[in-house]
Design a protein around this motif. Structure first.
Motif, PDB file in Angstrom:
ATOM      1  N   SER A  67       0.841  -1.200   0.000  1.00  0.00           N
ATOM      2  CA  SER A  67       0.000   0.000   0.000  1.00  0.00           C
ATOM      3  C   SER A  67       0.877   1.253   0.000  1.00  0.00           C
ATOM      4  O   SER A  67       0.575   2.229  -0.698  1.00  0.00           O
ATOM      5  CB  SER A  67      -0.932   0.029   1.210  1.00  0.00           C
ATOM      6  OG  SER A  67      -1.796  -1.075   1.144  1.00  0.00           O
ATOM      7  N   THR A 111     -13.025  -3.374  -0.723  1.00  0.00           N
ATOM      8  CA  THR A 111     -11.933  -4.282  -0.390  1.00  0.00           C
ATOM      9  C   THR A 111     -11.181  -3.828   0.844  1.00  0.00           C
ATOM     10  O   THR A 111     -10.677  -2.702   0.897  1.00  0.00           O
ATOM     11  CB  THR A 111     -10.972  -4.372  -1.597  1.00  0.00           C
ATOM     12  OG1 THR A 111     -11.722  -4.908  -2.683  1.00  0.00           O
ATOM     13  CG2 THR A 111      -9.784  -5.258  -1.319  1.00  0.00           C
ATOM     14  N   ILE A 113      -8.247  -3.371   3.324  1.00  0.00           N
ATOM     15  CA  ILE A 113      -6.850  -3.068   2.977  1.00  0.00           C
ATOM     16  C   ILE A 113      -5.952  -4.309   3.133  1.00  0.00           C
ATOM     17  O   ILE A 113      -4.907  -4.407   2.486  1.00  0.00           O
ATOM     18  CB  ILE A 113      -6.362  -1.854   3.804  1.00  0.00           C
ATOM     19  CG1 ILE A 113      -5.102  -1.263   3.194  1.00  0.00           C
ATOM     20  CG2 ILE A 113      -6.203  -2.213   5.279  1.00  0.00           C
ATOM     21  CD1 ILE A 113      -4.805   0.156   3.590  1.00  0.00           C
ATOM     22  N   SER A 115      -5.321  -6.960   1.729  1.00  0.00           N
ATOM     23  CA  SER A 115      -5.497  -7.665   0.454  1.00  0.00           C
ATOM     24  C   SER A 115      -4.307  -7.307  -0.434  1.00  0.00           C
ATOM     25  O   SER A 115      -3.628  -6.305  -0.188  1.00  0.00           O
ATOM     26  CB  SER A 115      -6.795  -7.209  -0.228  1.00  0.00           C
ATOM     27  OG  SER A 115      -6.758  -5.800  -0.402  1.00  0.00           O
ATOM     28  N   ALA A 117      -2.150  -6.089  -3.784  1.00  0.00           N
ATOM     29  CA  ALA A 117      -2.278  -4.931  -4.688  1.00  0.00           C
ATOM     30  C   ALA A 117      -3.147  -5.306  -5.889  1.00  0.00           C
ATOM     31  O   ALA A 117      -3.945  -4.492  -6.375  1.00  0.00           O
ATOM     32  CB  ALA A 117      -0.892  -4.491  -5.141  1.00  0.00           C
ATOM     33  N   LYS A 120      -6.715  -5.137  -4.952  1.00  0.00           N
ATOM     34  CA  LYS A 120      -7.120  -3.723  -4.842  1.00  0.00           C
ATOM     35  C   LYS A 120      -7.369  -3.136  -6.229  1.00  0.00           C
ATOM     36  O   LYS A 120      -8.293  -2.347  -6.428  1.00  0.00           O
ATOM     37  CB  LYS A 120      -6.041  -2.903  -4.121  1.00  0.00           C
ATOM     38  CG  LYS A 120      -5.929  -3.212  -2.634  1.00  0.00           C
ATOM     39  CD  LYS A 120      -4.907  -2.316  -1.955  1.00  0.00           C
ATOM     40  CE  LYS A 120      -4.811  -2.563  -0.456  1.00  0.00           C
ATOM     41  NZ  LYS A 120      -4.051  -3.760  -0.085  1.00  0.00           N
ATOM     42  N   SER A 123     -10.794  -3.491  -7.532  1.00  0.00           N
ATOM     43  CA  SER A 123     -11.828  -3.086  -6.566  1.00  0.00           C
ATOM     44  C   SER A 123     -12.339  -1.691  -6.874  1.00  0.00           C
ATOM     45  O   SER A 123     -11.668  -0.896  -7.530  1.00  0.00           O
ATOM     46  CB  SER A 123     -11.232  -3.087  -5.158  1.00  0.00           C
ATOM     47  OG  SER A 123     -10.648  -4.334  -4.902  1.00  0.00           O
ATOM     48  N   CYS A 126     -11.231   0.864  -1.330  1.00  0.00           N
ATOM     49  CA  CYS A 126     -10.693   0.096  -0.199  1.00  0.00           C
ATOM     50  C   CYS A 126     -11.314   0.594   1.097  1.00  0.00           C
ATOM     51  O   CYS A 126     -11.948   1.650   1.140  1.00  0.00           O
ATOM     52  CB  CYS A 126      -9.176   0.273  -0.121  1.00  0.00           C
ATOM     53  SG  CYS A 126      -8.319  -0.506  -1.491  1.00  0.00           S
ATOM     54  N   ALA A 292      -4.980   0.231  -8.469  1.00  0.00           N
ATOM     55  CA  ALA A 292      -5.013  -0.005  -7.013  1.00  0.00           C
ATOM     56  C   ALA A 292      -4.998   1.337  -6.277  1.00  0.00           C
ATOM     57  O   ALA A 292      -5.687   1.518  -5.268  1.00  0.00           O
ATOM     58  CB  ALA A 292      -3.824  -0.859  -6.583  1.00  0.00           C
ATOM     59  N   ALA A 295      -8.405   2.945  -5.999  1.00  0.00           N
ATOM     60  CA  ALA A 295      -9.238   2.395  -4.909  1.00  0.00           C
ATOM     61  C   ALA A 295      -8.778   2.913  -3.538  1.00  0.00           C
ATOM     62  O   ALA A 295      -9.604   3.218  -2.679  1.00  0.00           O
ATOM     63  CB  ALA A 295      -9.202   0.874  -4.948  1.00  0.00           C
ATOM     64  N   LEU A 296      -7.462   3.040  -3.360  1.00  0.00           N
ATOM     65  CA  LEU A 296      -6.956   3.558  -2.075  1.00  0.00           C
ATOM     66  C   LEU A 296      -7.238   5.058  -1.940  1.00  0.00           C
ATOM     67  O   LEU A 296      -7.642   5.528  -0.873  1.00  0.00           O
ATOM     68  CB  LEU A 296      -5.442   3.314  -1.966  1.00  0.00           C
ATOM     69  CG  LEU A 296      -5.020   1.945  -1.463  1.00  0.00           C
ATOM     70  CD1 LEU A 296      -3.513   1.767  -1.594  1.00  0.00           C
ATOM     71  CD2 LEU A 296      -5.428   1.726   0.004  1.00  0.00           C
TER      72      LEU A 296
END
Ligand code: 13P
Length: 303
Positions: A67, A111, A113, A115, A117, A120, A123, A126, A292, A295-296
């Motif tokens: 992450s 999702t 966190i 999980s 990359a 993610k 997704s 997150c 990813a 999503a973050l």
């Protein structure tokens, strides 16, 4: 070399390399002691996005370092032991997620966190245990939510939303296997004690809790309560900040299950070695990193 010599050498090398040491509450005490930032998954992600350091040393597990690399691709992210994985993150694969997306074409995918990359990247958004309810309720257009990979967190979140939550049947083996009987025994041995639980615990255990929350929320709860004895339903590493901040209180672990072996793979010795050699580096390929990160970032924008 003594622990304190190791700690001093690490701090000196961190300074020399313009590096920052991020540590999760489940880390060994001697690692927590020298961290620049000690926090839950959400706080550590926010710090990874904010830091001006050139190097991030992650005292945590693989998905946390990933992450950091997703959020801060220009920084060198080091995970001192490559074996420090997360068994919960391994409970879903891109193929099984693609099948679930086909089965629930209208569902938004939220999702945890914890999980990989790659998961993610497939997704919509997150979440962490600290913001799962807020994240789900922020999805105003979605009626149906596929929550992956932690079924216990999904079922807990479902209590606070009108949306239909479809839980993935993954779990953290340390939290999930705390037994209601073990909690009942701890309560009987400590009458008057409160029981607090992480939402990764199974439903029956969560139902017995006086308070449920992320690691940072549990720490805040313990600081504020006047009750002196608290049974703590999460990984035993959290006992370090709890005891430090509340020397007058007594903290009890209800189960021997609550030891995350992979978190404990990070040691002062491998942190030092990692800083000396600048390995192992965690780097997420751009084709995965960009989706990813979306999503973050969506999660980090939820307030
Ligand atoms: P927190 O986000 O509550 O720190 O939880 C992280 C984790 O990995 C729990 O097992």
């Amino acid at each position: 070399m003594s622990l304190s010599d190791l700690q001093s050498e690490i701090r000196a090398l961190l300074h020399e390399r313009n590096a920052i040491l991020l540590a999760h509450y489940y880390q060994r005490e001697e690692v927590q002691e020298i961290a620049d930032i000690l926090g839950d998954s959400l706080a550590l992600s926010i710090e990874a996005a904010r830091t001006n350091a050139d190097v991030i040393v992650f005292a945590g597990v693989h998905f946390m370092a990933e992450s950091a690399s997703i959020i801060s691709p220009d920084k060198t992210v080091l995970l001192p032991h490559l074996g420090a994985g997360c068994p919960l993150a391994d409970k879903i694969t891109p193929v099984s997620l693609a099948e679930a997306r086909k089965k629930y074409p209208d569902a938004a995918v939220v999702t945890y966190i914890n999980s990989s990359a790659e998961i993610k990247a497939h997704s919509d958004i997150c979440c962490t245990s600290a913001n799962a309810v807020k994240v789900v309720n922020s999805l105003t257009d979605a009626r149906q939510i596929l929550m992956i990979p932690d079924g216990n967190l999904a079922r807990y979140t479902a209590r606070f939303t009108d949306k239909e939550i479809i839980p993935w049947e993954g779990y953290c083996p340390f939290h999930h296997f705390v037994l209601p009987e073990e909690v009942a025994r701890a309560k009987a041995e400590h009458p008057g004690a409160l029981f607090i639980a992480h939402p990764e615990c199974n439903e029956a255990v969560v139902a017995m809790a006086d308070f449920v929350g992320s690691t940072s929320a549990m720490i805040e709860f313990c600081r504020k309560t006047d009750v002196r004895e608290i049974i703590v339903g999460t990984e035993i590493g959290i006992m370090t900040p709890l005891k430090k901040q509340n020397p007058e209180k007594i903290f009890i672990s209800p189960s021997e299950s609550l030891v995350c072996q992979t978190m404990k793979l990070i040691t002062l010795e491998n942190i030092l070695a990692s800083l000396k050699t600048m390995t192992p580096v965690i780097k997420v390929p751009e084709a995965i990193r960009i989706p990813a990160k979306r999503a973050l970032d969506r999660m980090l924008a939820v307030r």
